[in-house]
Design an enzyme around this catalytic site. Structure first.
Site, PDB file in Angstrom:
ATOM      1  N   GLU A 169      -0.039   2.255  10.788  1.00 52.48           N
ATOM      2  CA  GLU A 169      -1.477   2.027  11.044  1.00 52.48           C
ATOM      3  C   GLU A 169      -2.152   3.307  11.520  1.00 52.48           C
ATOM      4  O   GLU A 169      -2.963   3.288  12.433  1.00 52.48           O
ATOM      5  CB  GLU A 169      -1.675   0.906  12.077  1.00 52.48           C
ATOM      6  CG  GLU A 169      -1.119  -0.446  11.680  1.00 52.48           C
ATOM      7  CD  GLU A 169      -1.707  -0.961  10.362  1.00 52.48           C
ATOM      8  OE1 GLU A 169      -2.773  -0.470   9.962  1.00 52.48           O
ATOM      9  OE2 GLU A 169      -1.082  -1.823   9.734  1.00 52.48           O
ATOM     10  N   THR A 213       4.023   5.410  14.217  1.00 55.83           N
ATOM     11  CA  THR A 213       3.766   6.027  12.910  1.00 55.83           C
ATOM     12  C   THR A 213       2.931   5.151  11.978  1.00 55.83           C
ATOM     13  O   THR A 213       2.261   5.667  11.089  1.00 55.83           O
ATOM     14  CB  THR A 213       5.091   6.415  12.206  1.00 55.83           C
ATOM     15  OG1 THR A 213       6.050   5.362  12.380  1.00 55.83           O
ATOM     16  CG2 THR A 213       5.658   7.686  12.794  1.00 55.83           C
ATOM     17  N   GLN A 253      12.787   6.852  41.222  1.00 56.39           N
ATOM     18  CA  GLN A 253      12.718   5.589  40.472  1.00 56.39           C
ATOM     19  C   GLN A 253      11.292   5.038  40.529  1.00 56.39           C
ATOM     20  O   GLN A 253      10.773   4.551  39.529  1.00 56.39           O
ATOM     21  CB  GLN A 253      13.725   4.594  41.079  1.00 56.39           C
ATOM     22  CG  GLN A 253      14.054   3.407  40.186  1.00 56.39           C
ATOM     23  CD  GLN A 253      15.086   3.743  39.107  1.00 56.39           C
ATOM     24  OE1 GLN A 253      15.437   4.915  38.902  1.00 56.39           O
ATOM     25  NE2 GLN A 253      15.555   2.742  38.404  1.00 56.39           N
ATOM     26  N   GLY A 303       6.501  -4.834   3.975  1.00 56.84           N
ATOM     27  CA  GLY A 303       7.101  -5.954   4.718  1.00 56.84           C
ATOM     28  C   GLY A 303       6.993  -7.256   3.947  1.00 56.84           C
ATOM     29  O   GLY A 303       5.907  -7.619   3.492  1.00 56.84           O
ATOM     30  N   ASP A 329      -0.765   7.490  11.656  1.00 60.94           N
ATOM     31  CA  ASP A 329       0.177   8.271  12.450  1.00 60.94           C
ATOM     32  C   ASP A 329      -0.520   8.775  13.712  1.00 60.94           C
ATOM     33  O   ASP A 329      -1.685   9.174  13.677  1.00 60.94           O
ATOM     34  CB  ASP A 329       0.669   9.458  11.621  1.00 60.94           C
ATOM     35  CG  ASP A 329       1.538  10.382  12.447  1.00 60.94           C
ATOM     36  OD1 ASP A 329       2.746  10.128  12.516  1.00 60.94           O
ATOM     37  OD2 ASP A 329       0.991  11.338  13.056  1.00 60.94           O
ATOM     38  N   GLN A 364       0.825  -1.215   0.000  1.00 59.64           N
ATOM     39  CA  GLN A 364       0.000   0.000   0.000  1.00 59.64           C
ATOM     40  C   GLN A 364       0.857   1.262   0.000  1.00 59.64           C
ATOM     41  O   GLN A 364       0.800   2.063  -0.917  1.00 59.64           O
ATOM     42  CB  GLN A 364      -0.921  -0.008   1.217  1.00 59.64           C
ATOM     43  CG  GLN A 364      -1.778   1.253   1.339  1.00 59.64           C
ATOM     44  CD  GLN A 364      -2.828   1.115   2.437  1.00 59.64           C
ATOM     45  OE1 GLN A 364      -3.708   0.266   2.384  1.00 59.64           O
ATOM     46  NE2 GLN A 364      -2.705   1.945   3.467  1.00 59.64           N
TER      47      GLN A 364
END
Lengths: 702, 702
Positions: free
Chosen positions: A440, A438, A346, A189, A442, A149
């Site tokens: 699926e 970023t 912490q 991918g 932004d 895409q």
């Protein structure tokens, strides 16, 4: 020369394993019961069973992971992707078993998108004929697909992609073409090296008209020998911050012809010959998949948070630094350094992350329930849930993935120097998690979806209230409910007069509700009355989405502990024992109160809280962390039930043997295979011993 | 099979280079003049001269940087470190030229700590005899040293290190020993493979008494052949999140003997024979180096901020996404997508980072001036500046490195997917910058130094004011000045009644001063009256240090633009033209106002600002960004004058040819050297073509 051997010394006292044992003795609840509540007995049993198989398969070995360069890591992942398919076939794994095994191996490989996007898209948008032709061989891994895409010039704006698929009536084919460099498919991918087919999103052009992006199944590499097919150019896009075990790829088409059956035609299609375009019956149907992915990212945010904080919390209980003079730590009669987990900074950095992981657990569960319910409703024509689910899944994807990415980095920093070593497990976790903010959608752009829904809801509510026949009892939606409470009394103030009163879920919910509604009201006013442009309001819109979704997280956390959440069909949540319930309530309080305390601005400007209350809030948090959360800290992270094999961390393993494991890992560093570094002769000796002198004369300086 | 060749297509219109040209035409000031103001003419000339040399030296070539694994990157850095020394010797570079060249090559190598810590420590703590014996050969790189302080179990708490150096009167030697695994030296840059000597920090034990950490010069590898000397074990600690071109190492001593001259003896020493310990005359003298390092980290924070935002801003001016419907972008008569830099969220994320880089520039300059002044004062026995400089350098190191680390990541995210590619330059920048937040004083622990100083100053001021003979005119220290203003009127409120009134430096300074002083007063009250423990106040102490240091940044920014900062001796700041002054004032306004707007909580709880004012502040920022900063955005980052060679970024180069450069880099990915991936036969073909079939029969699916 032989490899270096590091001395076999014990760490100084107290030992990490003893410290963790002491921590575990302090836990007020049953860790196994809490794990069971989170995952169910079946999951935990499956995990044990899978681990035995996986840890014994050489292709899934992780011991070299931190030493390999990108090329080697990809080669490893390809081998692994082959091996996991073989193992799944051999043991006839279910989909759940397969996913569980993948999450334990934790190495995104070249076949990941085949399973994650190629096959699901085929399944949901393919005709019967297409399922037969493409999905069946894909299930056998004859076809290995990817999802193409994104383009070099277009990521977020899918409508702007430039690749074209022009229908040619004379041959009943599509001509797929890359007109510009910016139209090259990019980031895909599995495309770089592994896939032989691609699901290509291209602008469908027929009869002279551009119908925008549609999905086409396209062969790209030869089934005979995996060479690129004529008309297709594809390769790997190079090294990345993370995800280097996946071959994200790029692709160009040069007037590449595919037959008409390439167009996924369940929803929209082309009439052969004329090329007439047949519209999809309802465009909203495609929102379902987006909601699913975003909802599942809430779950993976929980995973990221939980893994990082498991490592950091365990190490912080073992790492000692300085002596807290007001409250020195004793070992027998001797003062020893204070474990860093006892320092309030912490705690302030780590405990809210533990709490956030639990918060995301409840909301992730709820979002998956809503997704399934909505799909069921839509199938019977009921779209009433869609807008709310779409808006909240967008905003929650944005909020929780941002939270998780920041938290992983914060956990890394709380480990001091050792968080910088790959052996801690934290850098790679951070790097592989990073794309979540970023991809699926932004995380900034997504919040506009949430904003639009909130403003629309608010305007409708205001109109309804003004209509004269409004009854608060009609409201059955939590978003409208908090907006209505605000509209009933916009100048309401928080009634709290002591720190302890903040440990009250109703007080917390009221604060989050008032703040979110107040922000919505301000923005709607600015847009509708102030006539501010949408662009000029984007920062406020981002903030309102955060506010709305924080409320959802707080709400689901509280209701989840109380057992008040609706259950998914056919599912019964395991019982939560009283002790675990109390301990989780501490975390729920911490999550809500810390979220306010960290960024109190909007709670103050909305007029709901005042300065003395923020100060009390601070006290409430400090008290809670020290007295309630600190003793259970190790129990809370143990309950996440991450096996050492998964965490792959020198400093975060269950047994607390931090320094031994760390040193053992260092001995395996490739540079330690030789005592004298390659390059010594060329780059060091010319300075240190240019004449090639020998013996002790040279060492005589001391 | 031959390497892949990607098609040579142009990007779609408008071209990146044209867009940047248009941006540059909008700049209201002379970029060269602003660069000259920042760096001076001599620096810019030197940069051009050095670049010519460096870009022509193969050892400094960066084209493979993003493709190499850790082992290869280290080998490259060793070669580079050799070559830069040779080049420096050939051209007789000054220290400034050397550092400048190093910053351009931007690859931390095995000799870095030799120059950065080993030689400086020798120079400042060695006797004449030691300088002769160790420093001179070190300058010739015969001795290559490292600085061995941190241990596996002790980083932040130097006083807790466990390595011992026991004086043996009978042989006039020290016995250096590693008693536990936790005492192993760890993280030592250059130790892993490169160094033949180490500056070892060990507990000096003599005559039965432990005098704590002292520095010893210790040979560790043979001058003849670089093998480890008997009694020493050392190696590399393995791969890290960043800094992988440096061989951070670990080291164990097994009763290793060195002569008495190993102890650096300028300040403290041992009497031979008796072993009597001679105390240093003034322990405060050693604070000087710490101040220098922390002050210089403010400068490197500026560098990190400026590099990241140069890349992100240039790319954001080129990357287009969606159409802003209220204000569509035209190209001729056609609507084109809006450059993302025009969206207000992108501006809100990037422009404050540009402003922060300039803010750090002014404060870094001032801290270096104060460091030199303080050193000069201390040499003549005047320690009056030390406490203030030490406190502010600690807090500023913490604040500015935290700001820079977050900003680099934020810049990476503003680039969407492409910020995830190593080719953007941003991931490696982030990874190599990351240790700054934990080294040279952990960013949380450091703030306690700042806090202690602030509380002491405040208590003294309160006592002085109560003493009866106090005059405000006596105050000549900016810290006391803002505290005194607060004490004069603790319930003062900000007088602003319109957005535009916030563009007033005095208004900004008053807000920051009131907030910082109010926090100091609250904490001192909690400690002194409320008897709260120090540990329970650490979060507040962290916050007050941030508040104090933000005020310093705002103050120096304002005074620097006005030309009111004191000048270092012998230095004249180049003039700042009116246009540049105006533009910088916009950034100074933005820095101050955005800092408040992002985290308004304390300004509100201190009672100084109210909700309507925070809302006006938001308007003031949006107006400023859109009208004033946006046209100059590219000019501001161009003025940082980072050459393309330094940035090494596909998306952030000066000429804007983003997509062409990106594709060219991808062709060099090693996985693209072959068309069919290694591993196809073993891991893919068994699924896709198990029978080894040939020809088009297999491709017949479509």
């Amino acid at each position: 020369m032989s490899a270096l051997r590091f001395p076999n010394l014990p760490p100084s006292e107290p030992q990490g394993s003893d410290l963790l044992t002491q921590e575990r003795a302090k836990t007020t609840f049953s860790v196994h019961e809490l794990s069971t509540f989170l995952y169910g007995e079946a999951y935990l049993e499956r995990q044990e069973r899978l681990l035995t198989l996986i840890e014994n398969e050489p292709a899934f070995d992780k011991s070299d992971r931190y030493f390999l360069g990108r090329t080697e890591r990809f080669a490893h992942a390809l081998r692994k992707d082959h091996a996991i398919v073989k193992m799944a076939q051999k043991h006839q794994w279910t989909q759940e078993e397969f996913s569980h095994a993948e999450s334990l191996i934790d190495e995104a490989g070249p076949f990941g998108l085949h399973r994650g996007m190629f096959m699901p898209t085929l399944a949901s948008q393919g005709t019967e004929e297409q399922l037969e032709k493409f999905l069946k061989p894909a299930q056998r891994y004859e076809i290995i697909g990817c999802y193409a895409q994104t383009e070099l010039g277009h990521g977020s704006n899918v409508q702007g992609i430039e690749t074209t698929a022009t229908y040619l009536p004379e041959t009943d084919q599509f001509d797929i073409h890359t007109p510009y460099l910016t139209a090259a498919k990019w980031w895909i991918g599995g495309l770089g090296k592994g896939a032989n087919h691609a699901m290509v999103m291209a602008r469908l052009i027929t009869a002279g008209k551009d119908y925008g992006p549609h999905a086409f199944v396209v062969p790209i590499r030869s089934m005979e020998n995996h060479t690129l097919l004529p008309g297709v150019m594809a390769g790997d896009i190079g090294p990345k911050f993370g995800y280097n075990t996946t071959d994200n790829g790029c692709m160009w088409f040069d007037h590449y012809r595919v037959p008409r059956i390439s167009l996924l035609a369940k929803h929209s299609s082309i009439k052969p010959g004329t090329g007439e375009y047949i519209k999809p019956p309802n465009a909203k149907l495609s929102y379902g998949t987006m909601v699913l992915i975003r909802a599942s990212l809430v779950g993976s945010a929980r995973n990221g948070l939980a893994k990082a904080v498991t490592i950091a919390t365990r190490y912080s209980a073992i790492r000692r630094q300085f002596v807290d003079k007001d409250s020195p730590k004793m070992m027998g009669k001797e003062v020893v350094e204070t474990p860093v987990l006892d320092y309030s900074t912490q705690q302030y950095r780590l405990f809210p992350i533990i709490a956030a992981a639990y918060a995301c657990f409840f909301t992730s569960k709820e979002m998956m329930r809503l997704y399934h319910l909505n799909i069921k409703n839509m199938a019977s024509g009921d779209f009433s849930l869609l807008a709310d689910v779409h808006a909240s899944s967008s905003g929650l994807k944005s909020l929780t993935t941002t939270m998780a990415a920041s938290a992983i980095e914060e956990c890394r920093r709380t480990c001091g120097g050792h968080g910088f070593s790959l052996f801690s497990g934290l850098p790679l976790l951070l790097q592989d998690y990073a794309p979540n903010v970023t991809w699926e959608g932004d995380n900034y752009i997504l919040t506009q979806q949430t904003g639009r829904y909130l403003f629309k809801s608010f305007r409708e509510l205001v109109a309804k209230r003004a209509s004269g026949n409004f009854q608060a009892g009609q409201i059955n939606n939590p978003t409208l409910a908090y907006m209505n409470t605000f509209l009933e009394n916009p100048t309401l103030r928080c009634p709290v007069t002591s720190a302890a009163q903040f440990y009250n879920p109703e007080v917390q919910l009221a604060a989050f509700g008032h703040r979110a509604a107040s922000l919505v009201a301000q923005i709607v006013h600015a847009l509708d009355v102030g006539k501010r442009s949408w662009n000029s309001m984007l920062v406020d819109i981002y903030n309102v989405s955060v506010a709305h979704c924080q409320l959802i997280l707080v709400q689901n956390f509280i209701m989840g502990i109380r057992g008040e959440m609706p259950q998914p069909e056919g599912y019964v949540t395991p019982p939560l024992a009283t002790e675990a319930k109390e301990a989780l309530t501490d975390l729920s309080d911490l999550f809500a109160l810390h979220t306010i305390h960290k960024q109190p601005g909007e709670f103050l400007t909305s007029g709901y809280l005042d300065a003395p209350q923020v100060s009390m809030l601070g006290e409430a948090i400090m008290e809670l962390m020290e007295k309630k959360v600190r003793p259970n800290a190790i129990g809370f992270v143990d309950a996440f039930a991450f096996p050492d094999y998964l965490l792959n961390s020198a400093i975060g393993a269950f047994d607390g043997r931090v320094y031994e494991r760390y040193t053992e890992m260092a001995t395996r560093e490739p540079l330690n295979k030789t005592e004298v570094v390659d390059g010594y002769e060329n780059y060091i000796r010319p300075f240190t011993n240019p004449k090639g002198l020998k013996g002790r004369t040279l060492q005589s300086r001391l």
